[in-house]
Design a protein around this motif. Structure first.
Motif, PDB file in Angstrom:
ATOM      1  N   PHE A 130       0.850  -1.200   0.000  1.00 33.04           N
ATOM      2  CA  PHE A 130       0.000   0.000   0.000  1.00 33.04           C
ATOM      3  C   PHE A 130       0.879   1.241   0.000  1.00 33.04           C
ATOM      4  N   GLY A 131       0.551   2.194  -0.860  1.00 37.21           N
ATOM      5  CA  GLY A 131       1.294   3.438  -0.935  1.00 37.21           C
ATOM      6  C   GLY A 131       0.413   4.655  -0.841  1.00 37.21           C
ATOM      7  N   HIS A 132       1.019   5.788  -0.453  1.00 36.84           N
ATOM      8  CA  HIS A 132       0.274   7.046  -0.321  1.00 36.84           C
ATOM      9  C   HIS A 132       1.177   8.204  -0.728  1.00 36.84           C
ATOM     10  N   GLN A 133       0.653   9.082  -1.554  1.00 39.63           N
ATOM     11  CA  GLN A 133       1.403  10.254  -2.001  1.00 39.63           C
ATOM     12  C   GLN A 133       1.574  11.260  -0.866  1.00 39.63           C
ATOM     13  N   ASP A 134       2.797  11.742  -0.696  1.00 37.01           N
ATOM     14  CA  ASP A 134       3.117  12.763   0.326  1.00 37.01           C
ATOM     15  C   ASP A 134       2.699  12.333   1.729  1.00 37.01           C
ATOM     16  N   THR A 165     -11.915  -2.717   1.166  1.00 36.01           N
ATOM     17  CA  THR A 165     -11.989  -4.180   1.088  1.00 36.01           C
ATOM     18  C   THR A 165     -12.847  -4.664  -0.073  1.00 36.01           C
ATOM     19  N   GLU A 166     -13.956  -3.972  -0.335  1.00 34.40           N
ATOM     20  CA  GLU A 166     -14.920  -4.491  -1.308  1.00 34.40           C
ATOM     21  C   GLU A 166     -14.702  -3.982  -2.732  1.00 34.40           C
ATOM     22  N   VAL A 167     -14.107  -2.802  -2.869  1.00 34.17           N
ATOM     23  CA  VAL A 167     -13.894  -2.246  -4.208  1.00 34.17           C
ATOM     24  C   VAL A 167     -12.430  -2.400  -4.620  1.00 34.17           C
ATOM     25  N   LEU A 168     -11.523  -1.832  -3.828  1.00 34.09           N
ATOM     26  CA  LEU A 168     -10.111  -1.860  -4.213  1.00 34.09           C
ATOM     27  C   LEU A 168      -9.520  -3.268  -4.112  1.00 34.09           C
ATOM     28  N   ASP A 169      -9.469  -3.822  -2.905  1.00 31.51           N
ATOM     29  CA  ASP A 169      -8.746  -5.079  -2.728  1.00 31.51           C
ATOM     30  C   ASP A 169      -9.328  -6.212  -3.556  1.00 31.51           C
ATOM     31  N   LYS A 170     -10.626  -6.352  -3.580  1.00 33.09           N
ATOM     32  CA  LYS A 170     -11.228  -7.484  -4.292  1.00 33.09           C
ATOM     33  C   LYS A 170     -10.941  -7.460  -5.786  1.00 33.09           C
ATOM     34  N   HIS A 225      -2.319 -10.268   2.600  1.00 34.48           N
ATOM     35  CA  HIS A 225      -1.618  -9.977   1.348  1.00 34.48           C
ATOM     36  C   HIS A 225      -1.449  -8.478   1.105  1.00 34.48           C
ATOM     37  N   VAL A 226      -1.967  -7.635   1.995  1.00 30.78           N
ATOM     38  CA  VAL A 226      -1.806  -6.181   1.872  1.00 30.78           C
ATOM     39  C   VAL A 226      -0.643  -5.768   2.770  1.00 30.78           C
ATOM     40  N   LEU A 227       0.388  -5.219   2.153  1.00 31.98           N
ATOM     41  CA  LEU A 227       1.654  -5.008   2.849  1.00 31.98           C
ATOM     42  C   LEU A 227       1.889  -3.529   3.158  1.00 31.98           C
ATOM     43  N   TRP A 282       2.403  -2.806  -6.109  1.00 30.70           N
ATOM     44  CA  TRP A 282       1.790  -1.878  -5.157  1.00 30.70           C
ATOM     45  C   TRP A 282       0.618  -1.135  -5.757  1.00 30.70           C
ATOM     46  N   ALA A 283      -0.120  -0.503  -4.865  1.00 27.34           N
ATOM     47  CA  ALA A 283      -1.203   0.410  -5.234  1.00 27.34           C
ATOM     48  C   ALA A 283      -0.994   1.688  -4.435  1.00 27.34           C
ATOM     49  N   LEU A 284      -0.765   2.799  -5.132  1.00 26.17           N
ATOM     50  CA  LEU A 284      -0.502   4.079  -4.475  1.00 26.17           C
ATOM     51  C   LEU A 284      -1.718   4.992  -4.596  1.00 26.17           C
ATOM     52  N   MET A 285      -2.235   5.409  -3.446  1.00 23.59           N
ATOM     53  CA  MET A 285      -3.346   6.363  -3.420  1.00 23.59           C
ATOM     54  C   MET A 285      -2.815   7.786  -3.458  1.00 23.59           C
ATOM     55  N   TRP A 286      -3.601   8.689  -4.028  1.00 21.74           N
ATOM     56  CA  TRP A 286      -3.145  10.072  -4.140  1.00 21.74           C
ATOM     57  C   TRP A 286      -3.204  10.777  -2.801  1.00 21.74           C
TER      58      TRP A 286
END
Length: 355
Positions: free
Chosen positions: A42-46, A297-302, A344-346, A311-315
């Motif tokens: 999991f990533g996050h901008q700034d 959990t229901e939209v992103l991860d699934k 599985h989410v790191l 990875w998945a980086l959120m703004w």
């Protein structure tokens, strides 16, 4: 042989597009490849630069994500727009010296940094969103090519300043000129042909690596959402100039449409990445305001967990009118904690172990 030494050993055999890449960059690539075998980060901008109701003055080690979950992101996104102008702050008012310190802290803690760059329009000096035609002016032989090389010199200065306490380069994933298939940047399809874009990418790579000896980068090519493989590859500068693949997918319409977008685009990208034997990531994404209570959990991860991405980086969390990760009291916070606890989410603690 320990896992750590095995990963270090495998890193010695990794080839990056920069043939003179520092061993730390090859080791970072080994870690990125390894992440996808376990799950996705999991990533996050700034993330540590500011959040809702706070801004880092250099004395804080904080993030909205940590305030909610007790853990920091595994992936840290930062932006270098305005470094080319010699400014003290980037286009989002983050001080560059502070940014360097935050990148060093993330690295020391086992995190991974990815850097975007929204340079101003070289012809008008207005923002990156000024689509006035400029590309022919800055390519080799263009009237503004010397000026643009000066901008790259300043960019290189920042990248080369990223050092460990012992003076070794800190490796980062570099994601320049992204979303080129959109029409909102001066390097985008409205203002730049595919061949011009490829040449811009190649010249940038050559100037950074050969002229300014920047050897701590993993080069990431990332589009906006695409219709098909042809659109994704339309601006691709070649395997000799790219190390990993990315795509930016935001939840802008209905939830059902976003689920379809994630699956179609990430399945397509997984196929390209498999063919090229490159890692790939959701390099930007999210739902502004996170209005769906169980979005994590229901939209992103699934819809991304079985794709093989690293990875998945959120703004960024800029304000109450513009944020993409929860903060304390935000309505998706409980679901975000459930998301963080998925095996599985790191987050940072899990990423730190992949060394």
């Amino acid at each position: 042989m320990s896992c750590k030494s095995a990963l270090q050993s495998s890193a010695r055999h990794i080839e990056l597009c920069d043939l003179n890449a520092h061993e730390n960059a090859r080791y970072l690539m080994a870690r990125i490849q390894e992440i996808a075998k376990t799950g996705y980060a999991f990533g996050h901008q700034d993330a540590t630069a500011y959040g809702i109701g706070w801004k880092n003055d250099g004395t804080l080690h904080k993030s909205d994500v940590n305030e909610v979950t007790g853990e920091f992101p595994g992936i840290y996104g930062f932006e270098l727009g305005h470094v080319e102008l010699g400014h003290a702050q980037n286009l989002d008012t983050v001080n560059f010296q502070l940014m360097g310190d935050l990148i060093k802290t993330a690295y020391e803690n086992g995190g991974i940094t990815t850097i975007s760059w929204h340079p101003n329009n070289p012809t008008t000096r207005n923002s990156a969103w000024d689509t006035t035609s400029t590309i022919s002016n800055i390519l080799e032989g263009g009237i503004l090519n010397p000026k643009f090389k000066g901008w790259l010199y300043r960019l290189a200065g920042f990248l080369n300043s990223l050092k460990t306490k012992s003076g070794k380069p800190i490796p980062v994933v570099f994601r320049p000129y992204h979303e080129m298939n959109g029409s909102w940047f001066w390097w985008g399809k409205k203002s730049c042909t595919p061949e011009q874009f490829k040449q811009l990418w190649r010249e940038t790579f050559e100037v950074l690596t050969e002229d300014f000896e920047v050897h701590n980068l993993i080069y990431c090519y990332a589009t906006d959402a695409v219709e098909d493989t042809t659109e994704y590859m339309n601006y691709y500068p070649g395997d000799g100039y790219v190390d990993m693949l990315g795509i930016d997918l935001y939840h802008k319409k209905t939830t059902e449409e976003y689920i379809q977008l994630l699956n179609e685009n990430l399945d397509m990208l997984a196929e390209i990445a498999k063919e090229k034997q490159m890692p790939f990531a959701l390099t930007e994404g999210g739902l502004e305001g996170v209005k769906v209570v169980d979005w994590w959990t229901e939209v992103l991860d699934k819809n991304i967990s079985n794709k093989g991405l690293s990875w998945a980086l959120m703004w960024r969390n800029a304000s109450l009118n513009h944020y993409f990760a929860p903060f304390v009291g935000q309505k998706s916070s409980e679901d975000f904690i459930k998301f963080k606890n998925l095996p599985h989410v790191l987050f940072l603690k899990e990423i730190e172990k992949i060394r």
